[in-house]
Design an enzyme around this catalytic site. Structure first.
Site, PDB file in Angstrom:
ATOM      1  CG  HIS A 467       0.024   0.658  -0.119  1.00 45.12           C
ATOM      2  ND1 HIS A 467       1.207   1.372  -0.222  1.00 45.12           N
ATOM      3  CD2 HIS A 467      -0.799   1.407   0.640  1.00 45.12           C
ATOM      4  CE1 HIS A 467       1.101   2.492   0.464  1.00 45.12           C
ATOM      5  NE2 HIS A 467      -0.097   2.548   1.004  1.00 45.12           N
TER       6      HIS A 467
HETATM    7  C1  FAD Z   1      -4.142   1.096   8.023  1.00 48.12           C
HETATM    8  C2  FAD Z   1      -4.081   1.582   6.589  1.00 48.12           C
HETATM    9  C3  FAD Z   1      -3.334   2.707   6.292  1.00 48.12           C
HETATM   10  C4  FAD Z   1      -3.273   3.170   4.972  1.00 48.12           C
HETATM   11  N1  FAD Z   1      -2.642   4.356   4.718  1.00 48.12           N
HETATM   12  C5  FAD Z   1      -2.764   4.902   3.489  1.00 48.12           C
HETATM   13  C6  FAD Z   1      -2.319   6.236   3.254  1.00 48.12           C
HETATM   14  O1  FAD Z   1      -1.836   6.919   4.159  1.00 48.12           O
HETATM   15  N2  FAD Z   1      -2.464   6.742   2.001  1.00 48.12           N
HETATM   16  C7  FAD Z   1      -3.004   6.002   0.993  1.00 48.12           C
HETATM   17  O2  FAD Z   1      -3.072   6.503  -0.134  1.00 48.12           O
HETATM   18  N3  FAD Z   1      -3.424   4.750   1.190  1.00 48.12           N
HETATM   19  C8  FAD Z   1      -3.362   4.205   2.426  1.00 48.12           C
HETATM   20  N4  FAD Z   1      -3.887   2.968   2.654  1.00 48.12           N
HETATM   21  C9  FAD Z   1      -4.418   2.196   1.518  1.00 48.12           C
HETATM   22  C10 FAD Z   1      -5.724   2.738   0.945  1.00 48.12           C
HETATM   23  O3  FAD Z   1      -6.524   3.311   1.953  1.00 48.12           O
HETATM   24  C11 FAD Z   1      -6.449   1.590   0.225  1.00 48.12           C
HETATM   25  O4  FAD Z   1      -5.628   1.083  -0.802  1.00 48.12           O
HETATM   26  C12 FAD Z   1      -7.756   2.023  -0.429  1.00 48.12           C
HETATM   27  O5  FAD Z   1      -8.572   2.652   0.524  1.00 48.12           O
HETATM   28  C13 FAD Z   1      -8.436   0.795  -1.021  1.00 48.12           C
HETATM   29  O6  FAD Z   1      -9.687   1.166  -1.548  1.00 48.12           O
HETATM   30  P1  FAD Z   1     -10.690   0.062  -2.088  1.00 48.12           P
HETATM   31  O7  FAD Z   1     -11.908   0.766  -2.531  1.00 48.12           O
HETATM   32  O8  FAD Z   1      -9.977  -0.825  -3.041  1.00 48.12           O
HETATM   33  O9  FAD Z   1     -11.023  -0.878  -0.836  1.00 48.12           O
HETATM   34  P2  FAD Z   1     -11.558  -0.532   0.621  1.00 48.12           P
HETATM   35  O10 FAD Z   1     -11.404   0.911   0.934  1.00 48.12           O
HETATM   36  O11 FAD Z   1     -10.924  -1.522   1.517  1.00 48.12           O
HETATM   37  O12 FAD Z   1     -13.125  -0.811   0.537  1.00 48.12           O
HETATM   38  C14 FAD Z   1     -13.702  -2.086   0.535  1.00 48.12           C
HETATM   39  C15 FAD Z   1     -15.020  -1.992   1.284  1.00 48.12           C
HETATM   40  O13 FAD Z   1     -15.787  -3.158   1.009  1.00 48.12           O
HETATM   41  C16 FAD Z   1     -16.367  -3.627   2.212  1.00 48.12           C
HETATM   42  N5  FAD Z   1     -16.636  -5.055   2.020  1.00 48.12           N
HETATM   43  C17 FAD Z   1     -15.735  -6.055   1.945  1.00 48.12           C
HETATM   44  N6  FAD Z   1     -16.345  -7.221   1.706  1.00 48.12           N
HETATM   45  C18 FAD Z   1     -17.663  -6.946   1.622  1.00 48.12           C
HETATM   46  C19 FAD Z   1     -18.807  -7.751   1.387  1.00 48.12           C
HETATM   47  N7  FAD Z   1     -18.709  -9.067   1.171  1.00 48.12           N
HETATM   48  N8  FAD Z   1     -20.026  -7.155   1.378  1.00 48.12           N
HETATM   49  C20 FAD Z   1     -20.141  -5.810   1.575  1.00 48.12           C
HETATM   50  N9  FAD Z   1     -19.083  -5.010   1.814  1.00 48.12           N
HETATM   51  C21 FAD Z   1     -17.858  -5.577   1.819  1.00 48.12           C
HETATM   52  C22 FAD Z   1     -15.330  -3.316   3.258  1.00 48.12           C
HETATM   53  O14 FAD Z   1     -15.881  -3.305   4.558  1.00 48.12           O
HETATM   54  C23 FAD Z   1     -14.843  -1.941   2.800  1.00 48.12           C
HETATM   55  O15 FAD Z   1     -15.627  -0.908   3.331  1.00 48.12           O
HETATM   56  C24 FAD Z   1      -3.950   2.457   3.941  1.00 48.12           C
HETATM   57  C25 FAD Z   1      -4.704   1.334   4.254  1.00 48.12           C
HETATM   58  C26 FAD Z   1      -4.785   0.882   5.571  1.00 48.12           C
HETATM   59  C27 FAD Z   1      -5.604  -0.328   5.893  1.00 48.12           C
END
Ligand code: FAD
Length: 533
Positions: A467
């Site tokens: 997280h």
């Molecule tokens: C293994 C794991 C288990 C988890 N379990 C849970 C759970 O059970 N319940 C829950 O609520 N949360 C869980 N989480 C946390 C939750 O999923 C994340 O906090 C949330 O998905 C984050 O969303 P975000 O949009 O901030 O980032 P992300 O979902 O990480 O999205 C970022 C995206 O940007 C892309 N990216 C990065 N850099 C670049 C770039 N330079 N150019 C283009 N694309 C790029 C990445 O590939 C990714 O697709 C878990 C996370 C993980 C890793």
């Protein structure tokens, strides 16, 4: 390539933006994702979590720097790579934290982000199988379901917690978070519902939405002071796209600050060290990193009723596989962690400051091969850590991993809460409901008794519960990166919209909050859109 909006990153937040901004057909949107499409069966099947945890394609597979308070260990940090981002590889647990978390965001200088302000966006996103209520939504994009069947081991855990006085809680997103119960999961018909399933798939055919996968954003482009586009690398070829209205960075808590820093927005001394011209000296880019540390207390179970037993026997594997294929139910549809407990550990905690993830599985590492004995895990995590860390570019190479330094267990409060959590796990294990299911404590094991020994165990075995947030925090203080409209301070045409903008970690899991943030951001962006015609 000319669009109104460019969204960088198709994760939990980016998929929401792509959908909401393209919905009314007035604007063109380009969604850039560094990873591939989300075609793998292991993304669809909830238990595939174990398969994607170390996947070389769907997972960035980062490691932290040596952690000073974890005896110099580097901690593995999985992050989703590809459509859906982390929501395509996460544990599917559906928790948003406590109302007080959001009121705290507002108190920290973010008007419009208090609980009453954000609740409508949570509700709008949700399609809860239980139907709509004052605190829940139905008919939204994100499917949420109950775990269809009970396990006697999970029931014993809930019963054990009840023996210690914790209420049974069948809705951790309801009026009260405290207590023990089954989690709800982001699934539909036994399949994962990622942000890509929920938001992107329904929008993919819109003529005003372009989605580029394998497209790694390397730099934000500027026209004078204003962000006007993105340079990206697609299959080794450098390309550029222009944004007439805004560039929206949703690359997640590790790579959003990285992209800003590579583009000259960040701590001046860091950028100077790497020879990057400073466009905007914002010391908070990459600062304020906060994460939940999990410490997994594991037991050998007295009965062969655990997921270890299912996965370690080929005929049980065939049985659960067939069951999932025929009925979309059983262990494959559930994932790893079935139940939770929210409890107050530290004296004076007004609301729960500990979360347990209870799973009928045990392994040396989260996502690794299950033990060859029946096993289960109580994973303990302190919900409001006070340790703070950093994300900093380690090189000018946009494809190189950033340096990640969470500084886990860097404060006395974090150490004390973690030790209390381990002790609580042991108290639950000793209840009459649970003790009959236990042959022995596998870890920490009987040798660790004193608080100091338990803390040492946490230092030697603690790991992320995935997280990380806060690295482009919203606010108006000197470390704030975005304002409460998520606009980067001093950089017109640029917003950050993802988990990195959280000024403080929520007391729960972070997928639904990241989705809520983008739901709200989409409204703010659309409302601020000048009428052009
Ligand atoms: C293994 C794991 C288990 C988890 N379990 C849970 C759970 O059970 N319940 C829950 O609520 N949360 C869980 N989480 C946390 C939750 O999923 C994340 O906090 C949330 O998905 C984050 O969303 P975000 O949009 O901030 O980032 P992300 O979902 O990480 O999205 C970022 C995206 O940007 C892309 N990216 C990065 N850099 C670049 C770039 N330079 N150019 C283009 N694309 C790029 C990445 O590939 C990714 O697709 C878990 C996370 C993980 C890793």
């Amino acid at each position: 390539m000319q669009f109104d909006y460019i969204v960088v990153g198709a994760g939990s937040s980016g998929c929401v933006l792509a959908n909401r901004l393209s919905a009314d057909g007035r604007s063109s949107v380009l969604l850039l994702e560094a990873g591939p499409r989300d075609d793998s069966l292991w993304i669809r099947v909830p238990i595939g979590y174990g398969k994607t945890m170390f996947h070389p394609v769907y997972n960035w597979g980062f490691y932290t720097e040596p952690e000073p308070h974890l005896n110099g260990r580097k901690v593995y940090w999985p992050r989703g790579r590809g459509l859906g981002g982390c929501s395509s590889i996460n544990g599917l647990i559906f928790i948003r934290g406590q109302p007080q978390d959001y009121d705290n965001w507002a108190r920290l200088g973010n008007p419009g982000w208090g609980w009453r302000d954000v609740l409508p966006y949570f509700i709008r996103s949700e399609d809860n199988a239980r139907g709509a209520s004052a605190l829940h939504g139905a008919g939204g994009p994100l499917a949420v379901a109950d775990i269809g069947e009970r396990s006697e081991l999970v029931d014993a855990f809930i019963e054990g917690a009840a023996e210690l006085g914790f209420p049974r809680n069948d809705d951790f997103n309801g009026l009260e978070q405290e207590g023990a119960g089954y989690y709800q999961l982001t699934t539909r018909n036994g399949l994962r519902c990622s942000a890509a399933d929920a938001y992107l798939k329904p929008a993919r055919r819109r003529p005003n939405l372009a989605v580029e996968t394998d497209a790694h954003a390397t730099r934000i482009l500027f026209d004078g002071a204003r962000a006007c586009g993105v340079a990206f690398r697609r299959r080794g070829v450098e390309r550029e796209a222009r944004a007439a209205r805004e560039v929206l960075v949703s690359a997640g808590s590790l790579q959003s600050p990285q992209l800003l820093q590579l583009s000259g927005i960040g701590p001046g001394d860091l950028l100077n060290r790497h020879g990057i011209p400073v466009r905007r000296d914002l010391p908070g880019v990459g600062a304020n990193l906060q994460d939940h540390l999990q410490v997994r207390v594991m037991y050998q179970c007295s009965k062969p009723i655990t997921t270890n037993d299912d996965l370690n026997s080929w005929h049980r594997r065939i049985r659960i596989g067939l069951r999932w294929l025929l009925t979309r139910s059983g262990p494959l549809a559930i994932g790893i962690n079935q139940a939770g407990l929210f409890a107050r550990a530290l004296p004076g905690a007004a609301t729960p400051d500990l979360q347990f993830h209870f799973g009928t599985l045990s392994a040396d590492l989260a996502g690794a091969r299950p033990h060859d004995f029946p096993g289960f895990t109580m994973s303990v995590c302190h919900l409001r850590p006070t340790s703070r860390g950093t994300v900093a570019i380690a090189s000018r190479d946009p494809l190189a991993a950033p340096a990640l330094q969470p500084n886990y267990l860097g404060t006395e409060v974090d150490c004390a809460a973690t030790v209390e959590g381990i002790k609580l796990a042991r108290r639950i294990a000793a209840t009459s409901a649970m003790s009959g299911y236990i042959v022995r404590e596998h870890r920490p094991g009987p040798a660790a008794e004193s608080d100091a020994e338990l803390l040492e165990f946490a230092r030697n075995h603690g790991a992320t519960i995935f997280h990380p947030v806060g690295t482009c925090k919203m606010g108006s203080d000197p470390l704030a990166v975005v304002d409460s409209q998520l606009r980067v301070h001093g950089v017109p045409g640029l917003r950050v919209v993802d988990a990195s903008v959280m000024p403080a970690l929520v007391s729960g899991n972070t997928n639904w909050p990241a989705i809520m943030i983008a739901e709200k951001a989409a409204d703010m962006i659309l409302q601020s859109m000048p009428v052009l015609h």
